[in-house]
Design an enzyme around this catalytic site. Structure first.
Site, mmCIF file in Angstrom:
data_model
loop_
_atom_site.group_PDB
_atom_site.id
_atom_site.type_symbol
_atom_site.label_atom_id
_atom_site.label_comp_id
_atom_site.label_asym_id
_atom_site.label_seq_id
_atom_site.Cartn_x
_atom_site.Cartn_y
_atom_site.Cartn_z
ATOM 1 N N THR A 151 -40.781 -47.083 6.461
ATOM 2 C CA THR A 151 -40.186 -46.389 7.608
ATOM 3 C C THR A 151 -40.321 -44.900 7.358
ATOM 4 O O THR A 151 -39.681 -44.368 6.441
ATOM 5 C CB THR A 151 -38.692 -46.751 7.757
ATOM 6 O OG1 THR A 151 -38.587 -48.173 7.848
ATOM 7 C CG2 THR A 151 -38.107 -46.104 8.991
ATOM 8 N N LYS A 201 -39.032 -48.007 15.480
ATOM 9 C CA LYS A 201 -38.194 -48.247 14.294
ATOM 10 C C LYS A 201 -37.044 -47.228 14.220
ATOM 11 O O LYS A 201 -35.917 -47.578 13.861
ATOM 12 C CB LYS A 201 -39.077 -48.179 13.043
ATOM 13 C CG LYS A 201 -38.350 -48.331 11.725
ATOM 14 C CD LYS A 201 -37.773 -49.718 11.510
ATOM 15 C CE LYS A 201 -37.153 -49.827 10.125
ATOM 16 N NZ LYS A 201 -36.321 -51.027 9.975
ATOM 17 N N LYS A 256 -31.765 -41.765 5.426
ATOM 18 C CA LYS A 256 -33.095 -41.234 5.767
ATOM 19 C C LYS A 256 -33.519 -41.690 7.159
ATOM 20 O O LYS A 256 -33.981 -40.905 7.981
ATOM 21 C CB LYS A 256 -34.080 -41.721 4.699
ATOM 22 C CG LYS A 256 -35.522 -41.329 4.885
ATOM 23 C CD LYS A 256 -36.476 -42.426 5.273
ATOM 24 C CE LYS A 256 -36.348 -43.757 4.632
ATOM 25 N NZ LYS A 256 -37.292 -44.770 5.059
HETATM 26 P P1 NAD Z 1 -37.062 -49.534 -2.666
HETATM 27 O O1 NAD Z 1 -36.583 -48.193 -3.071
HETATM 28 O O2 NAD Z 1 -36.334 -50.750 -3.092
HETATM 29 O O3 NAD Z 1 -38.592 -49.727 -3.122
HETATM 30 C C1 NAD Z 1 -39.570 -48.707 -3.088
HETATM 31 C C2 NAD Z 1 -40.580 -48.990 -4.201
HETATM 32 O O4 NAD Z 1 -41.638 -48.029 -4.110
HETATM 33 C C3 NAD Z 1 -39.980 -48.868 -5.613
HETATM 34 O O5 NAD Z 1 -40.322 -50.014 -6.379
HETATM 35 C C4 NAD Z 1 -40.642 -47.605 -6.175
HETATM 36 O O6 NAD Z 1 -40.837 -47.667 -7.580
HETATM 37 C C5 NAD Z 1 -41.964 -47.627 -5.423
HETATM 38 N N1 NAD Z 1 -42.643 -46.345 -5.335
HETATM 39 C C6 NAD Z 1 -42.122 -45.114 -5.066
HETATM 40 N N2 NAD Z 1 -43.116 -44.205 -5.002
HETATM 41 C C7 NAD Z 1 -44.282 -44.867 -5.228
HETATM 42 C C8 NAD Z 1 -45.654 -44.480 -5.270
HETATM 43 N N3 NAD Z 1 -46.018 -43.203 -5.050
HETATM 44 N N4 NAD Z 1 -46.586 -45.437 -5.534
HETATM 45 C C9 NAD Z 1 -46.231 -46.714 -5.755
HETATM 46 N N5 NAD Z 1 -44.939 -47.152 -5.719
HETATM 47 C C10 NAD Z 1 -43.988 -46.230 -5.461
HETATM 48 O O7 NAD Z 1 -37.178 -49.465 -1.066
HETATM 49 P P2 NAD Z 1 -37.205 -50.703 -0.042
HETATM 50 O O8 NAD Z 1 -35.818 -51.082 0.298
HETATM 51 O O9 NAD Z 1 -38.183 -51.716 -0.501
HETATM 52 O O10 NAD Z 1 -37.769 -49.921 1.249
HETATM 53 C C11 NAD Z 1 -39.136 -49.508 1.350
HETATM 54 C C12 NAD Z 1 -39.348 -48.986 2.764
HETATM 55 O O11 NAD Z 1 -39.050 -50.013 3.710
HETATM 56 C C13 NAD Z 1 -38.474 -47.796 3.117
HETATM 57 O O12 NAD Z 1 -39.190 -46.899 3.914
HETATM 58 C C14 NAD Z 1 -37.317 -48.432 3.896
HETATM 59 O O13 NAD Z 1 -36.720 -47.523 4.787
HETATM 60 C C15 NAD Z 1 -38.027 -49.571 4.598
HETATM 61 N N6 NAD Z 1 -37.204 -50.733 4.930
HETATM 62 C C16 NAD Z 1 -36.312 -51.263 4.050
HETATM 63 C C17 NAD Z 1 -35.544 -52.382 4.395
HETATM 64 C C18 NAD Z 1 -34.522 -52.998 3.467
HETATM 65 O O14 NAD Z 1 -33.727 -53.840 3.930
HETATM 66 N N7 NAD Z 1 -34.497 -52.653 2.191
HETATM 67 C C19 NAD Z 1 -35.724 -52.983 5.645
HETATM 68 C C20 NAD Z 1 -36.679 -52.450 6.518
HETATM 69 C C21 NAD Z 1 -37.418 -51.337 6.142
#
Ligand code: NAD
Length: 288
Positions: free
Chosen positions: A89, A164, A239
């Site tokens: 997102t 979104k 965010k």
């Molecule tokens: P998270 O913080 O759990 O996971 C993010 C992952 O990305 C981590 O494992 C981190 O180590 C990795 N990372 C960071 N920078 C990186 C890079 N440069 N290269 C490779 N890996 C890297 O976040 P999440 O909850 O999985 O969310 C990810 C995205 O999805 C966000 O944008 C969030 O807003 C969106 N989202 C999350 C949810 C939810 O319920 N958690 C639902 C819908 C959308």
């Protein structure tokens, strides 16, 4: 079809596992070396994960992470014709800019942010909202259908992120409403289980209420019943609500409830470190 999956966190790992189960040839990559351990193929470098991939999926926290990753991927003359699919997102403007860069380099691009939480990611029941040209969308559909059961196509690149931002503004406002109602119910001496079950089967029902009930107990699988482990980290909710506010400012549409939700979650994320599930904001509401 070979897939490079970048970002194996709360959402990315279960999505990658789901694709593996669906017989895609998948190579995962995360800056945290242990994040991809459950996968069959967990690359040690980004270029190793991306080599020969037909589709490059990103599931990263913010726009800056996606931008840096795309720069790294595009720098060493990646042969043209790949499909870049960003499921993170991020903001609409960054998405449009990145889409232009990717398309100019001869690749396809789709923004495909998701809703449905880690539960939906593991079960393949995510909802996708997408933006992208017709050819890129056609290539993306088999992957999207392996991960989700509802795909809504909104138009050109950036349109998925626009949807979104609006969607998550509803989630943030709803979350505060649910917290306030549970706080009031508690202060009135109502039993939390009974109140939860009432709301679940009545007009107050919502995904947020059912899956992210903010008090421990009524929903055993919710983060609140598991030490507020995310779930959806409060820093990410904050965010997303700020992204919605940026979109509101850009268009001139007033969103006072969205604005208040952005303020409350940003304040909470800053004060708490932001790593707990967003529903942990309940403690600040019940006590204030
Ligand atoms: P998270 O913080 O759990 O996971 C993010 C992952 O990305 C981590 O494992 C981190 O180590 C990795 N990372 C960071 N920078 C990186 C890079 N440069 N290269 C490779 N890996 C890297 O976040 P999440 O909850 O999985 O969310 C990810 C995205 O999805 C966000 O944008 C969030 O807003 C969106 N989202 C999350 C949810 C939810 O319920 N958690 C639902 C819908 C959308």
């Amino acid at each position: 079809m070979r897939i490079c999956f970048i970002g194996l966190g709360t959402m990315g790992l279960p999505m990658a596992l789901r694709l593996e189960e669906q017989d895609f040839e998948l190579y995962g990559w995360d800056v945290n070396p242990s994040a991809g351990a459950p996968l069959k193929n967990h690359a040690t470098t980004l270029s190793e994960a991306a080599a020969d991939a037909d589709v490059l999926i990103t599931m990263l926290p913010e726009g800056a992470h996606v931008e840096a990753t795309y720069q790294a991927l595009l720098a060493p003359e990646l042969p043209a014709g790949r499909l870049f699919m960003d499921c993170s997102t991020i903001d609409v403007e960054t998405t449009k800019r990145l889409a232009g860069t990717v398309l100019d380099a001869g690749h396809g691009f789709v923004d495909a942010p998701v809703s449905g939480g880690h539960e939906g990611a593991r079960a393949g029941t995510l909802s996708f909202m997408t933006g992208g040209d017709a050819h890129s969308m056609e290539r993306a559909r088999p992957v999207l259908h392996a991960l989700g059961n509802k795909i809504t196509e909104f138009g050109d690149a950036g349109a998925g992120q626009a949807a979104k931002a609006c969607h998550n503004m509803i989630c943030g406002i709803t979350a505060l409403g649910v917290c306030e109602a549970f706080a009031l119910a508690d202060s009135l001496g109502l039993d939390a289980d009974s109140f939860f079950n009432l709301c679940k089967g009545a007009a107050a029902q919502s995904w947020i209420l059912e899956n992210r009930c903010p008090v421990p107990g009524p929903a055993p699988n919710a983060p609140a019943s598991n030490g507020y482990s995310p779930g959806f980290a409060a820093r990410l909710m904050a965010k997303d609500l700020r992204l919605a506010q940026a979109a509101a400012t850009a268009t001139g549409q007033e969103t006072p409830f969205g604005s208040e939700a952005a303020r409350r979650f940003t304040e909470f994320a800053e004060a708490s470190g932001g790593d707990l599930d967003f529903s942990a904001i309940y403690a600040t509401i019940r006590n204030s």
